[in-house]
Motif scaffolding. Structure first.
Motif, PDB file in Angstrom:
ATOM      1  N   LEU A   1      76.414  26.361  15.473  1.00  0.00           N
ATOM      2  CA  LEU A   1      77.229  26.849  16.590  1.00  0.00           C
ATOM      3  C   LEU A   1      76.529  28.012  17.288  1.00  0.00           C
ATOM      4  N   ILE A   2      75.920  28.908  16.521  1.00  0.00           N
ATOM      5  CA  ILE A   2      75.265  30.070  17.104  1.00  0.00           C
ATOM      6  C   ILE A   2      74.105  29.655  18.003  1.00  0.00           C
ATOM      7  N   ILE A   3      73.315  28.692  17.567  1.00  0.00           N
ATOM      8  CA  ILE A   3      72.114  28.307  18.303  1.00  0.00           C
ATOM      9  C   ILE A   3      72.416  27.329  19.436  1.00  0.00           C
ATOM     10  N   LEU A   4      73.286  26.355  19.194  1.00  0.00           N
ATOM     11  CA  LEU A   4      73.455  25.251  20.129  1.00  0.00           C
ATOM     12  C   LEU A   4      74.509  25.481  21.197  1.00  0.00           C
ATOM     13  N   GLU A   5      75.492  26.316  20.934  1.00  0.00           N
ATOM     14  CA  GLU A   5      76.582  26.505  21.897  1.00  0.00           C
ATOM     15  C   GLU A   5      76.326  27.758  22.747  1.00  0.00           C
ATOM     16  N   PRO A   6      76.033  27.610  24.042  1.00  0.00           N
ATOM     17  CA  PRO A   6      75.701  28.768  24.872  1.00  0.00           C
ATOM     18  C   PRO A   6      76.872  29.715  25.108  1.00  0.00           C
ATOM     19  N   ARG A   7      78.093  29.214  25.028  1.00  0.00           N
ATOM     20  CA  ARG A   7      79.241  30.087  25.279  1.00  0.00           C
ATOM     21  C   ARG A   7      79.617  30.939  24.086  1.00  0.00           C
ATOM     22  N   PHE A   8      79.032  30.647  22.918  1.00  0.00           N
ATOM     23  CA  PHE A   8      79.257  31.507  21.760  1.00  0.00           C
ATOM     24  C   PHE A   8      78.315  32.698  21.886  1.00  0.00           C
ATOM     25  N   SER A   9      78.852  33.870  22.197  1.00  0.00           N
ATOM     26  CA  SER A   9      78.000  35.023  22.436  1.00  0.00           C
ATOM     27  C   SER A   9      78.691  36.300  21.994  1.00  0.00           C
TER      28      SER A   9
ATOM     29  N   SER B   1      82.524  23.788  17.026  1.00  0.00           N
ATOM     30  CA  SER B   1      81.901  24.006  15.720  1.00  0.00           C
ATOM     31  C   SER B   1      81.609  22.675  15.034  1.00  0.00           C
ATOM     32  N   ILE B   2      82.565  21.765  15.046  1.00  0.00           N
ATOM     33  CA  ILE B   2      82.372  20.457  14.425  1.00  0.00           C
ATOM     34  C   ILE B   2      81.332  19.649  15.196  1.00  0.00           C
ATOM     35  N   LYS B   3      81.352  19.746  16.524  1.00  0.00           N
ATOM     36  CA  LYS B   3      80.379  19.028  17.346  1.00  0.00           C
ATOM     37  C   LYS B   3      78.959  19.464  17.008  1.00  0.00           C
ATOM     38  N   CYS B   4      78.724  20.760  16.944  1.00  0.00           N
ATOM     39  CA  CYS B   4      77.384  21.264  16.628  1.00  0.00           C
ATOM     40  C   CYS B   4      76.989  20.924  15.191  1.00  0.00           C
ATOM     41  N   ALA B   5      77.951  20.964  14.272  1.00  0.00           N
ATOM     42  CA  ALA B   5      77.659  20.627  12.880  1.00  0.00           C
ATOM     43  C   ALA B   5      77.278  19.157  12.741  1.00  0.00           C
ATOM     44  N   ILE B   6      77.929  18.278  13.500  1.00  0.00           N
ATOM     45  CA  ILE B   6      77.574  16.857  13.474  1.00  0.00           C
ATOM     46  C   ILE B   6      76.175  16.655  14.045  1.00  0.00           C
ATOM     47  N   HIS B   7      75.848  17.409  15.095  1.00  0.00           N
ATOM     48  CA  HIS B   7      74.509  17.312  15.672  1.00  0.00           C
ATOM     49  C   HIS B   7      73.443  17.703  14.653  1.00  0.00           C
TER      50      HIS B   7
END
Length: 364
Positions: free
Chosen positions: A255-263, A189-195
């Motif tokens: 997180l929803i858009i960038l992380e493929p494992r969040f489903s 979550s933090i990784k995607c938010a930083i992106h």
């Protein structure tokens, strides 16, 4: 009743008398004086104008700052607890510029590694004279940002470590573990938010907190949704009973858009289902933990020689080669890898196009 009215009138007179006496004591009136009656506002009010002037300090190199100017800057930078020891050690700004993180710990009593990192990054910016947009975001803003991405439970740890916008760029996995962030989902979550911050050039208002007029939002719009905006969306699609579960979950648009494992059945796209069917796929769970890296036996001999700033294991990759395409800020291919299969394919496509362009240029 008469006695009560008399007591109230008497108390009113006493309060007015005290107030009037207070004004009389400050006879020279309208002009505010530092170090005066507002003693509860903290030690910053007791500093004289000659000791610290931010506007004046910007006009001279940090190496030439006096002891009091350095101490004043430390206090305003959120590291005021180290001022007393700093005043005993520092002669001028060059003392800090020449110091190592070990000196910060020994001479200033700076035990917190994130405080040392914060000071090191600030001093590095003074020497390189590189202006970073993230440096405009202080540690108070970061605590509000944690609210926006759905991780308010870490606000105290981030606030205590004085994590500001510049530090967000250089957060590593071990830094997050120091901040008590052990959940793998929260790391992502933090990784995607930083992106998202990188792509928006660290615009402090890039996240959308309230529903807009969009009827069919595009992925580029959803990626900017805050945690509260996602909860509003769940209510709009008749899933209001699940909205409270997102508090403290770290679920936001990035997180929803960038992380493929969040489903999930309502949020997953076809691409994510294909990714889930791939070999070696490890599903993302809310209980998965992040563990610190273990050092091998051969690495112990190099611990003393290794500098703290040599580690590039950042939670979100940094690349100064960001460019603009069709008016939209894009990170280079190296910074896009590992976020999602789509971005990985885009990175590979960009590299192939770059190689072909170079080959055509050589032929010409």
């Amino acid at each position: 009743m008469k006695n009560n009215r008399s007591l109230k009138r008497l108390w009113g007179k006493l309060r007015r008398t005290q107030s009037g006496g207070l004004q009389a004591a400050d006879s020279d009136g309208g002009q505010f004086r530092r170090g005066g009656l507002r003693a509860t506002a903290g030690p910053r009010l007791t500093r004289t104008p000659e000791s610290y002037d931010p506007a004046r300090d910007l006009n001279i190199p940090f190496s030439q700052w006096t002891k009091e100017q350095v101490c004043g800057w430390l206090e305003d930078y959120g590291l005021g607890q180290y001022v007393n020891l700093t005043r005993q050690w520092v002669e001028h700004g060059q003392t800090l510029l020449s110091a190592t993180p070990q000196d910060f710990e020994k001479e200033m009593g700076m035990k917190n590694p994130l405080h040392r990192k914060k000071l090191h990054l600030a001093l590095k910016a003074f020497t390189t004279k590189v202006i970073e947009k993230s440096s405009e975001l202080d540690y108070i803003w970061v605590t509000r940002w944690l609210d926006d991405i759905g991780l308010p439970q870490y606000k105290d740890h981030f606030h205590e470590a004085r994590v500001d916008g510049r530090m967000i760029q250089y957060l590593t996995v071990n830094d997050l573990l120091t901040l008590k962030v052990t959940s793998q989902l929260h790391h992502l979550s933090i990784k995607c938010a930083i992106h998202v911050l990188h792509v928006n050039k660290f615009n402090p208002h890039c996240l959308r907190r309230r529903p807009g007029e969009e009827k069919n939002p595009s992925p580029s719009e959803v990626v900017q949704w805050s945690n509260h905006r996602v909860m509003e969306w769940l209510r709009a699609v008749d899933l209001a009973e699940y909205a409270p579960n997102l508090r403290g979950s770290g679920v936001h648009g990035g997180l929803i858009i960038l992380e493929p494992r969040f489903s999930s059945e309502t949020l997953a796209t076809q691409e994510k289902r294909e990714y889930g069917n791939a070999t070696g796929h490890v599903p993302l769970t809310t209980t998965a933990k992040v563990k610190p890296k273990k050092l091998g036996f051969t690495q112990f001999s190099h611990l003393r020689k290794r500098k703290p700033d040599e580690s590039a294991d950042y939670i979100c990759p940094i690349d100064s080669g960001a460019r603009t395409v069709n008016g939209v800020s894009r990170l280079p291919s190296s910074a896009l890898r590992g976020l999602s299969p789509t971005l990985d394919r885009q990175a590979e496509r960009q590299e192939r196009l770059g190689i072909k362009a170079q080959a055509n240029g050589l032929k010409e």
